[in-house]
Design a protein around this motif. Structure first.
Motif, PDB file in Angstrom:
ATOM      1  N   UNK A  72      11.710 -29.182  -7.589  1.00  0.00           N
ATOM      2  CA  UNK A  72      11.047 -30.088  -8.536  1.00  0.00           C
ATOM      3  C   UNK A  72      11.051 -29.477  -9.931  1.00  0.00           C
ATOM      4  N   UNK A  73      10.868 -28.145 -10.033  1.00  0.00           N
ATOM      5  CA  UNK A  73      10.916 -27.482 -11.330  1.00  0.00           C
ATOM      6  C   UNK A  73      12.261 -27.648 -12.007  1.00  0.00           C
ATOM      7  N   UNK A  74      13.353 -27.562 -11.225  1.00  0.00           N
ATOM      8  CA  UNK A  74      14.690 -27.794 -11.778  1.00  0.00           C
ATOM      9  C   UNK A  74      14.826 -29.223 -12.304  1.00  0.00           C
ATOM     10  N   UNK A  75      14.349 -30.174 -11.497  1.00  0.00           N
ATOM     11  CA  UNK A  75      14.457 -31.575 -11.913  1.00  0.00           C
ATOM     12  C   UNK A  75      13.571 -31.863 -13.124  1.00  0.00           C
ATOM     13  N   UNK A  76      12.415 -31.193 -13.197  1.00  0.00           N
ATOM     14  CA  UNK A  76      11.563 -31.343 -14.377  1.00  0.00           C
ATOM     15  C   UNK A  76      12.274 -30.801 -15.613  1.00  0.00           C
ATOM     16  N   UNK A  77      13.067 -29.747 -15.440  1.00  0.00           N
ATOM     17  CA  UNK A  77      13.885 -29.254 -16.555  1.00  0.00           C
ATOM     18  C   UNK A  77      14.894 -30.313 -16.968  1.00  0.00           C
ATOM     19  N   UNK A  78      15.334 -31.131 -15.980  1.00  0.00           N
ATOM     20  CA  UNK A  78      16.218 -32.249 -16.296  1.00  0.00           C
ATOM     21  C   UNK A  78      15.547 -33.275 -17.182  1.00  0.00           C
ATOM     22  N   UNK A  79      14.251 -33.518 -16.918  1.00  0.00           N
ATOM     23  CA  UNK A  79      13.490 -34.403 -17.805  1.00  0.00           C
ATOM     24  C   UNK A  79      13.477 -33.859 -19.227  1.00  0.00           C
ATOM     25  N   UNK A  80      13.274 -32.545 -19.331  1.00  0.00           N
ATOM     26  CA  UNK A  80      13.265 -31.918 -20.645  1.00  0.00           C
ATOM     27  C   UNK A  80      14.624 -32.054 -21.323  1.00  0.00           C
ATOM     28  N   UNK A  81      15.705 -31.927 -20.529  1.00  0.00           N
ATOM     29  CA  UNK A  81      17.042 -32.093 -21.099  1.00  0.00           C
ATOM     30  C   UNK A  81      17.247 -33.483 -21.660  1.00  0.00           C
ATOM     31  N   UNK A  82      16.766 -34.504 -20.931  1.00  0.00           N
ATOM     32  CA  UNK A  82      16.860 -35.884 -21.419  1.00  0.00           C
ATOM     33  C   UNK A  82      16.050 -36.043 -22.700  1.00  0.00           C
ATOM     34  N   UNK A  83      14.816 -35.523 -22.690  1.00  0.00           N
ATOM     35  CA  UNK A  83      13.938 -35.672 -23.852  1.00  0.00           C
ATOM     36  C   UNK A  83      14.515 -34.977 -25.080  1.00  0.00           C
ATOM     37  N   UNK A  84      15.093 -33.787 -24.896  1.00  0.00           N
ATOM     38  CA  UNK A  84      15.727 -33.103 -26.022  1.00  0.00           C
ATOM     39  C   UNK A  84      16.843 -33.962 -26.616  1.00  0.00           C
ATOM     40  N   UNK A  85      17.671 -34.505 -25.733  1.00  0.00           N
ATOM     41  CA  UNK A  85      18.788 -35.317 -26.211  1.00  0.00           C
ATOM     42  C   UNK A  85      18.275 -36.556 -26.946  1.00  0.00           C
ATOM     43  N   UNK A  86      17.207 -37.174 -26.410  1.00  0.00           N
ATOM     44  CA  UNK A  86      16.633 -38.342 -27.090  1.00  0.00           C
ATOM     45  C   UNK A  86      16.060 -37.956 -28.447  1.00  0.00           C
ATOM     46  N   UNK A  87      15.433 -36.796 -28.517  1.00  0.00           N
ATOM     47  CA  UNK A  87      14.818 -36.369 -29.778  1.00  0.00           C
ATOM     48  C   UNK A  87      15.851 -36.130 -30.860  1.00  0.00           C
ATOM     49  N   UNK A  88      17.114 -35.874 -30.456  1.00  0.00           N
ATOM     50  CA  UNK A  88      18.179 -35.601 -31.419  1.00  0.00           C
ATOM     51  C   UNK A  88      19.157 -36.765 -31.522  1.00  0.00           C
ATOM     52  N   UNK A  89      18.770 -37.916 -30.889  1.00  0.00           N
ATOM     53  CA  UNK A  89      19.603 -39.123 -30.948  1.00  0.00           C
ATOM     54  C   UNK A  89      21.018 -38.895 -30.441  1.00  0.00           C
ATOM     55  N   UNK A  90      21.162 -38.102 -29.410  1.00  0.00           N
ATOM     56  CA  UNK A  90      22.468 -37.880 -28.802  1.00  0.00           C
ATOM     57  C   UNK A  90      22.410 -38.158 -27.293  1.00  0.00           C
ATOM     58  N   UNK A  91      21.740 -39.280 -26.959  1.00  0.00           N
ATOM     59  CA  UNK A  91      21.636 -39.649 -25.546  1.00  0.00           C
ATOM     60  C   UNK A  91      22.093 -41.097 -25.334  1.00  0.00           C
TER      61      UNK A  91
END
Length: 713
Positions: free
Chosen positions: A76-95
């Motif tokens: 679950x911790x790995x998948x939560x890091x996946x959430x963070x990866x999505x959020x980072x990409x959204x924050x930089x408009x590259x998703x």
């Protein structure tokens, strides 16, 4: 005449000074690659897969017994890091592709991904943009520099695993008054209050820990690890690739941290500035879901032509085709899963198998005979040729070692011979200097081809060659199926026979023999030689079937013994010697006792010299008085004259001035005054009181001269 795209790249690079390539020129060379195109379809697929895996992990936590919960938490911790990866990409408009998807969808998805991680999305986004803008405008660099320095300090400290939590505080404690940030923070805090309350109401405090707090801790530990690795990469100009499954589950969150930590890297010259700007601009157009594809496109487009830009280009010297990469994707998943799965299976078996003393006795017998097969057979008879054995004994020891599930005789011996040849170097297969874990089992987890060229003598034996070719089948049968059949057919415990007599026995044995490579190279004493890390330890020998006398073994590797004394615990030595009494083993090799006795004396002298050196260094810290050989010499008549003005006594023909010590004498002034101007040697050495070293040290500080020998009448 038409010019191909490859030729276009070459022409542009030839025409331009490589150190002055502009971003527009770089972008023109990359514009035909779909790796840099945003895709809303791929973005939604990544979001849905992340949510699906998170759900799978939560379901696993609900179904797993307590002793397997850490596995689900890590997942679950790995998948939560996946959430963070999505959020980072959204924050930089590259998703999401904003040509096909409204911009508010990008922000909404980013905020929803941040909520369970308790990050304020808009605040983080604004902070990230502010960091970039201020850097370009050279405004307020001190504040941002302090934050990054503090984060770097945490990363370099023993508390590096708190760096992700530090970054969480950095994102949450934000005092801007911008309306969108306030709204976002309010949404976050309302969500947290409602979420925690509902969790406690429906699943209780233990459920809150089980389904949320523990996975969140795992998430922060994983992300701290990403930050730590990327910080090390930045120093060494390398890039570390985690296993593909981890990069997939985390949506390349480790790359996001690399981006953030490199934002404030300061350039020393113009070339480095160009390189850094180029990296940032490239990073800005790489979608998470195309990360590897984009990297391959860059390599294909530029190849060695980009090598000159600033010395270090995107992804650690692109022009050198990633020769500095540390690729954790080369993990041997079969062996890794086996090693980890055997531990999990052992815990599961012990927890679920009904206790049967016969099965546990069988487990111990299997553990012991397999250990003897490795140490006496694989190690001493085959790898080192420490003695010769008849073919029935060789087959017997080979089959015992096979049940240990540690490879064939040929591959095991090839690795071990290389270990002795290159001990403690990079060519050592299980070099202890690469870490305790690496020497213990980490070296087995990498994909590698075992070089058997140093074991041709073994391959020339048709029996051993047959064993090498069919080892997997023999190992599974002897290591796992055989004990299961014995327990099942003899007392009806097939289940316990597999998990206890098979899995438990082999797992415990493997780690005991792994200790030979790890613990025996890090704990103990260097009895005979200190040119290698191998140590002697009686305690380690108890866990390693006598191999704990490892310093002796590495110094006299040809000797069939490890414990050289008869009373040293070394069952392999006793077995081979017993076989020799019946002619089943012969030509047992022993080193000349003179050599190991000399080795002991040399090492004893080294330790004495080292201890003496420490003592000499410590002595320099204190006042030991004037050395006797440097004291002046006076006659007895001069001493009598000096007694008229000073309080002097004689001890061992040395004059001591006790003028300032009389009042401090433990026995009182009276005793000491009775000996003024006299020889107090006998009184000092026992006639009155046998004085200690403390008294002698005090005397050394107050001695003033020696007396010349008096002429006899």
């Amino acid at each position: 005449m038409t010019v191909s795209r490859g030729e276009d790249t070459q022409l542009l690079l030839q025409q331009q000074d490589q150190n002055n390539l502009s971003w527009d020129e770089i972008k023109r060379l990359l514009q035909d690659s779909d790796a840099f195109q945003l895709s809303s379809t791929k973005a939604w697929s990544q979001v849905l897969m992340t949510i699906a895996f998170l759900t799978l992990g939560i379901v696993a936590a609900a179904m797993f017994p307590w002793y397997l919960l850490p596995i689900s938490w890590f997942f679950v911790g790995l998948c939560a890091s996946g959430l963070m990866g999505v959020a980072y990409a959204c924050s930089e408009n590259r998703f999401f592709n904003q040509k096909t998807m409204p911009s508010w969808v990008n922000d909404l998805v980013g905020m929803i991904c941040m909520l369970p991680l308790l990050y304020p999305f808009e605040a983080f986004k604004t902070l990230a943009n502010k960091s970039e803008e201020e850097k370009s405008q050279n405004v307020n660099q001190e504040d941002e520099g302090f934050v990054m320095k503090a984060l770097a300090f945490v990363l370099k400290s023993p508390l590096w695993f708190l760096s992700s939590i530090f970054d969480w505080f950095r994102a949450n404690i934000y005092f801007e008054t911008k309306k969108s940030i306030v709204i976002n923070a309010v949404v976050l805090y309302v969500f947290a209050a409602a979420f925690f309350s509902l969790m406690v109401y429906f699943v209780g405090l233990w459920g809150l820990v089980k389904f949320y707090v523990a996975p969140l801790i795992a998430y922060h530990l994983i992300n701290s690890t990403f930050m730590k690795v990327n910080d090390a990469d930045a120093k060494k100009n390398t890039i570390t690739h985690f296993p593909s499954i981890i990069e997939f589950l985390t949506n390349y969150a480790n790359h996001s941290y690399r981006i953030k930590l490199k934002w404030n890297k300061k350039a020393n010259n113009n070339n480095e500035t160009i390189t850094q700007n180029l990296k940032e601009k490239l990073i800005k157009v790489v979608p998470n879901y195309n990360w590897n594809k984009a990297k391959n496109a860059l390599c294909e487009k530029f190849g060695k032509n980009l090598e000159g830009i600033g010395g270090t280009t995107f992804f650690s010297d692109l022009g050198k085709t990633f020769e500095n990469e540390v690729d954790l994707r080369n993990i041997d998943w079969f062996i890794t899963i086996y090693l980890i799965g055997s531990v999990v299976g052992t815990i599961y078996g012990v927890m679920t198998c009904a206790f049967n003393w016969k099965t546990y006795v069988l487990s111990f017998v299997g553990y012991y005979i397999a250990g003897i097969g490795i140490t006496a057979g694989y190690h001493r008879v085959f790898a080192h040729r420490s003695c010769k054995a008849t073919w029935p004994v060789r087959v017997f020891l080979m089959l015992l070692g096979t049940s240990a599930f540690q490879g064939s005789v040929v591959s095991w011996s090839a690795d071990h011979r290389r270990h002795h040849q290159y001990v403690d170097t990079e060519r050592d297969p299980y070099n202890i200097k690469n870490s305790f874990f690496y020497a213990h089992m980490g070296w087995l987890m990498w994909k590698r081809e075992v070089d058997t060229t140093n074991a041709k003598d073994l391959l020339s034996d048709p029996v051993i060659k047959f064993h090498h070719e069919y080892y997997p089948y023999l190992a599974v049968f002897l290591g796992y199926l055989c004990p299961m059949l014995i327990a099942g057919l003899c007392w009806g415990d097939y289940y316990g026979g597999f998990f206890i007599a098979g899995v438990l026995s082999k797992t415990f044995l493997q780690h005991c023999t792994f200790f030979i490579n790890s613990l025996a190279h890090s704990w103990g004493v260097s009895t005979f030689n200190d040119d290698h890390t191998a140590c002697d330890s009686y305690m380690v020998s108890l866990f390693t079937f006598g191999e704990g006398y490892h310093n002796f073994h590495h110094t006299f590797a040809y000797d069939y013994r490890n414990g050289v004394r008869w009373y040293h615990y070394d069952p392999g030595k006793w077995l081979l010697y017993m076989f020799s009494l019946f002619g089943m083993t012969y030509d047992l090799k022993r080193c000349d006792p003179i050599h190991y006795e000399k080795g002991k004396l040399i090492m004893m002298q080294k330790r004495i010299d080292e201890e003496q050196k420490k003592i000499d260094e410590e002595k320099k810290l204190y006042d030991w008085g004037t050395p006797l050989e440097k004291l002046p010499t006076k006659s007895y008549e001069e001493f009598q004259k000096d007694c008229k003005t000073k309080s002097l006594i004689i001890i061992d023909n040395v004059v001591h001035d006790v003028t300032n010590f009389i009042g401090e004498h433990p026995g009182g002034e009276t005793i000491l005054k009775a000996y003024l101007g006299k020889d107090a040697t006998k009184a000092f050495k026992g006639d009155v009181y046998l004085h200690t070293n403390v008294a002698k040290n005090i005397l050394a500080q107050i001695r003033i001269y020696k007396l010349a020998p008096q002429k006899s009448d």
